[in-house]
Design an enzyme around this catalytic site. Structure first.
Site, PDB file in Angstrom:
ATOM      1  N   ASP A  20       2.033  -5.014   8.640  1.00 17.71           N
ATOM      2  CA  ASP A  20       0.822  -4.200   8.535  1.00 17.71           C
ATOM      3  C   ASP A  20      -0.361  -5.164   8.422  1.00 17.71           C
ATOM      4  O   ASP A  20      -0.425  -5.966   7.479  1.00 17.71           O
ATOM      5  CB  ASP A  20       0.913  -3.278   7.310  1.00 17.71           C
ATOM      6  CG  ASP A  20      -0.220  -2.265   7.267  1.00 17.71           C
ATOM      7  OD1 ASP A  20      -1.320  -2.592   7.774  1.00 17.71           O
ATOM      8  OD2 ASP A  20      -0.022  -1.164   6.722  1.00 17.71           O
ATOM      9  N   TYR A  71     -10.922   0.754  10.465  1.00 22.43           N
ATOM     10  CA  TYR A  71     -12.153   0.989   9.686  1.00 22.43           C
ATOM     11  C   TYR A  71     -12.409  -0.043   8.603  1.00 22.43           C
ATOM     12  O   TYR A  71     -13.362   0.072   7.863  1.00 22.43           O
ATOM     13  CB  TYR A  71     -12.173   2.404   9.095  1.00 22.43           C
ATOM     14  CG  TYR A  71     -10.943   2.819   8.313  1.00 22.43           C
ATOM     15  CD1 TYR A  71     -10.757   2.385   7.002  1.00 22.43           C
ATOM     16  CD2 TYR A  71      -9.987   3.650   8.875  1.00 22.43           C
ATOM     17  CE1 TYR A  71      -9.638   2.764   6.291  1.00 22.43           C
ATOM     18  CE2 TYR A  71      -8.858   4.029   8.162  1.00 22.43           C
ATOM     19  CZ  TYR A  71      -8.688   3.584   6.867  1.00 22.43           C
ATOM     20  OH  TYR A  71      -7.571   3.960   6.152  1.00 22.43           O
ATOM     21  N   PHE A 119       0.854  -1.193   0.000  1.00 20.23           N
ATOM     22  CA  PHE A 119       0.000   0.000   0.000  1.00 20.23           C
ATOM     23  C   PHE A 119       0.893   1.248   0.000  1.00 20.23           C
ATOM     24  O   PHE A 119       1.823   1.350   0.797  1.00 20.23           O
ATOM     25  CB  PHE A 119      -0.895  -0.040   1.239  1.00 20.23           C
ATOM     26  CG  PHE A 119      -2.029   0.940   1.200  1.00 20.23           C
ATOM     27  CD1 PHE A 119      -3.230   0.602   0.600  1.00 20.23           C
ATOM     28  CD2 PHE A 119      -1.897   2.197   1.759  1.00 20.23           C
ATOM     29  CE1 PHE A 119      -4.281   1.513   0.561  1.00 20.23           C
ATOM     30  CE2 PHE A 119      -2.946   3.104   1.725  1.00 20.23           C
ATOM     31  CZ  PHE A 119      -4.141   2.761   1.124  1.00 20.23           C
ATOM     32  N   ARG A 176     -11.947  -5.097  -7.133  1.00 22.45           N
ATOM     33  CA  ARG A 176     -11.780  -5.801  -5.846  1.00 22.45           C
ATOM     34  C   ARG A 176     -13.134  -6.105  -5.221  1.00 22.45           C
ATOM     35  O   ARG A 176     -14.034  -5.259  -5.192  1.00 22.45           O
ATOM     36  CB  ARG A 176     -10.980  -4.946  -4.865  1.00 22.45           C
ATOM     37  CG  ARG A 176      -9.588  -4.577  -5.330  1.00 22.45           C
ATOM     38  CD  ARG A 176      -8.787  -3.971  -4.197  1.00 22.45           C
ATOM     39  NE  ARG A 176      -9.494  -2.859  -3.547  1.00 22.45           N
ATOM     40  CZ  ARG A 176      -9.091  -2.288  -2.417  1.00 22.45           C
ATOM     41  NH1 ARG A 176      -8.012  -2.719  -1.795  1.00 22.45           N
ATOM     42  NH2 ARG A 176      -9.770  -1.271  -1.911  1.00 22.45           N
TER      43      ARG A 176
HETATM   44  C1  LIG Z   1      -5.916   0.897   4.500  1.00 22.41           C
HETATM   45  C2  LIG Z   1      -4.447   0.819   4.654  1.00 22.41           C
HETATM   46  C3  LIG Z   1      -3.755   1.866   5.264  1.00 22.41           C
HETATM   47  C4  LIG Z   1      -4.481   3.105   5.696  1.00 22.41           C
HETATM   48  O1  LIG Z   1      -3.693   4.004   6.384  1.00 22.41           O
HETATM   49  P1  LIG Z   1      -4.372   5.312   6.994  1.00 22.41           P
HETATM   50  O2  LIG Z   1      -3.307   5.917   7.779  1.00 22.41           O
HETATM   51  O3  LIG Z   1      -5.560   4.868   7.784  1.00 22.41           O
HETATM   52  O4  LIG Z   1      -4.847   6.156   5.865  1.00 22.41           O
HETATM   53  C5  LIG Z   1      -2.379   1.723   5.427  1.00 22.41           C
HETATM   54  N1  LIG Z   1      -1.738   0.620   5.004  1.00 22.41           N
HETATM   55  C6  LIG Z   1      -2.386  -0.408   4.398  1.00 22.41           C
HETATM   56  C7  LIG Z   1      -1.645  -1.609   3.963  1.00 22.41           C
HETATM   57  C8  LIG Z   1      -3.756  -0.321   4.197  1.00 22.41           C
HETATM   58  O5  LIG Z   1      -4.406  -1.317   3.587  1.00 22.41           O
END
Ligand SMILES: *Cc1c(COP(=O)(O)O)cnc(C)c1O
Length: 427
Positions: free
Chosen positions: A200, A225, A131, A386
């Site tokens: 993560d 979330y 991500f 997705r």
């Molecule tokens: C959804 C997601 C995030 C989101 O990060 P935010 O700080 O909440 O915007 C980060 N890393 C991964 C791998 C995700 O899937």
């Protein structure tokens, strides 16, 4: 191959031991929600609970509620609940800040530990298709630590390990392909090569069984979330293995991470344990909503917990894959997620040789809500459609109906209508 009928799916629903969990959610009529991997659905309990926090705890209790309503303990209380879902012990995990910010803290801590134990190790290894926020945060920290971020293709991280690698930064379930890493095996390989691991869990927590302590993982962060149903912008969580937690300070030394925040001394002294990963005042309203979301997942505990949720999640995604194979053979659609159950998380991604964005819009128009992720064409990555399968609120008939809708949109070329090609601000 016998064709799967809708009645087969209703029979699966009738026999589903987790079917009653769906009642915990407010779901719009006529919609099939296949995007719980991006934003979980609204629990029924949330509106009343947040209203109570606003009207009673804030409105009447005012500042007294930090003590009388237990506000100050909420990051730890909700953290202990999430800990049960990811194989962490009580007092090892807290809810705070966002995933991006927590990544900044733990990756910095991991680099600080590496600097002490193995200063010659200067490389952070991650995956090119991780991500983007994870890569952006890693780039920033690499610059600060005089380190280098090196990106490998999915699944290749273990083969890049070597005596220059300080940290392996991986997302357990890839947000694009839905491919799942074997956390225990990858962590063991990293440790054998002298590297620390940062995991993560954004697409794992509440979606697949995770055993952080069992895997001997070093650091982990995750999102509130997505599968935890905490609501838009819900706070995230952070976990650090007990062997590391008190070794170094994390860089965002705010007062809530202080050993004695209410003594108000001018000098920073980190708290012992995971509390040092807190920073400023918790976002109470969001935290109260997140607790309701986490409770919807914990409601599965008497029914077999994460193992039972995983069984149903795989049954749902397996049904989707088989229906796509049976129903969409005439169309240029391919499955981009590993077919082997042990190699995928709780989502299935498809590629489409056509305008995938318009296809998803046409589906959403019919009440089937999935999403679209553009691929990096410079690297030949395909655009992906997705579909997330949240076992708490999805039925087998929903999967059947979703594939029927997809088939209709393709058979009739509905996705070609110009109105479906217009891009909104958020895709
Ligand atoms: C959804 C997601 C995030 C989101 O990060 P935010 O700080 O909440 O915007 C980060 N890393 C991964 C791998 C995700 O899937």
């Amino acid at each position: 191959m016998t064709l799967i009928q809708r009645t087969d799916c209703s029979a699966l629903d009738a026999a589903d031991p987790l079917a009653a969990l769906r009642k915990q959610f407010v779901l719009p009529d006529g919609a099939i929600y296949l995007d719980g991997n991006s934003l979980g659905a609204l629990p029924r309990a949330t509106a009343a609970r947040v209203q109570q926090v606003i009207a009673d705890e804030w409105g009447q209790g005012l500042i007294r509620s930090w003590n009388t309503a237990g506000w100050i303990g909420l990051p730890q209380r909700v953290g202990d609940k999430i800990a049960r879902l990811v194989g962490a012990a009580p007092n090892e995990l807290v809810v705070t800040d966002s995933t991006s910010i927590n990544l900044y803290k733990v990756l910095s801590a991991a680099l600080s530990i590496a600097r002490i134990d193995a200063p010659q190790r200067r490389v952070i290894v991650s995956e090119r298709e991780n991500f983007p926020t994870d890569l952006y945060i890693a780039q920033s920290l690499a610059a600060q630590y005089g380190a280098r971020l090196e990106l490998v293709e999915q699944g290749q991280a273990a083969s890049r390990l070597g005596d220059d690698v300080a940290v392996l930064l991986l997302t357990q379930v890839n947000y694009r392909s839905g491919a799942l890493h074997d956390m225990a095996a990858v962590t063991a390989a990293a440790h054998a090569a002298g590297a620390l691991t940062v995991w993560d869990l954004a697409h794992s927590a509440g979606a697949v069984p995770v055993d952080l302590n069992g895997a001997q993982a070093d650091f982990a962060i995750g999102c509130g979330y997505k599968y935890l149903n905490g609501g838009p912008g819900a706070p995230a969580f952070v976990w650090v293995h007990a062997r590391h937690v008190d070794r170094v300070q994390q860089p965002l030394s705010g007062w809530h991470g202080h050993a004695a925040p209410f003594v108000f001394t001018p000098d920073y002294q980190p708290a012992q344990g995971i509390a040092r990963y807190l920073c400023g005042t918790p976002t109470l309203l969001s935290l109260a909503a997140l607790e309701c979301g986490v409770d919807t997942v914990l409601a599965a505990e008497p029914l077999g917990g994460m193992a039972a949720l995983r069984r149903k999640s795989l049954a749902l995604s397996d049904l989707f894959i088989r229906l796509v194979q049976q129903q969409l053979g005439a169309h240029p659609v391919t499955i981009a997620t590993p077919i082997e159950p042990e190699r995928r998380g709780s989502q299935v991604s498809l590629t489409f040789d056509g305008d995938g964005y318009a296809l998803i819009q046409a589906l959403i128009d019919r009440g089937v809500i999935g999403d679209f992720r553009a691929g990096d064409s410079a690297h030949g990555d395909p655009d992906l459609l997705r579909f997330g399968f949240t076992p708490l609120y999805l039925r087998f008939v929903d999967v059947f109906d979703a594939v029927q809708a997809l088939r209709e949109v393709l058979d009739r070329g509905i996705w070609r209508e110009a109105r479906h090609a217009r891009k909104a601000a958020v895709t």
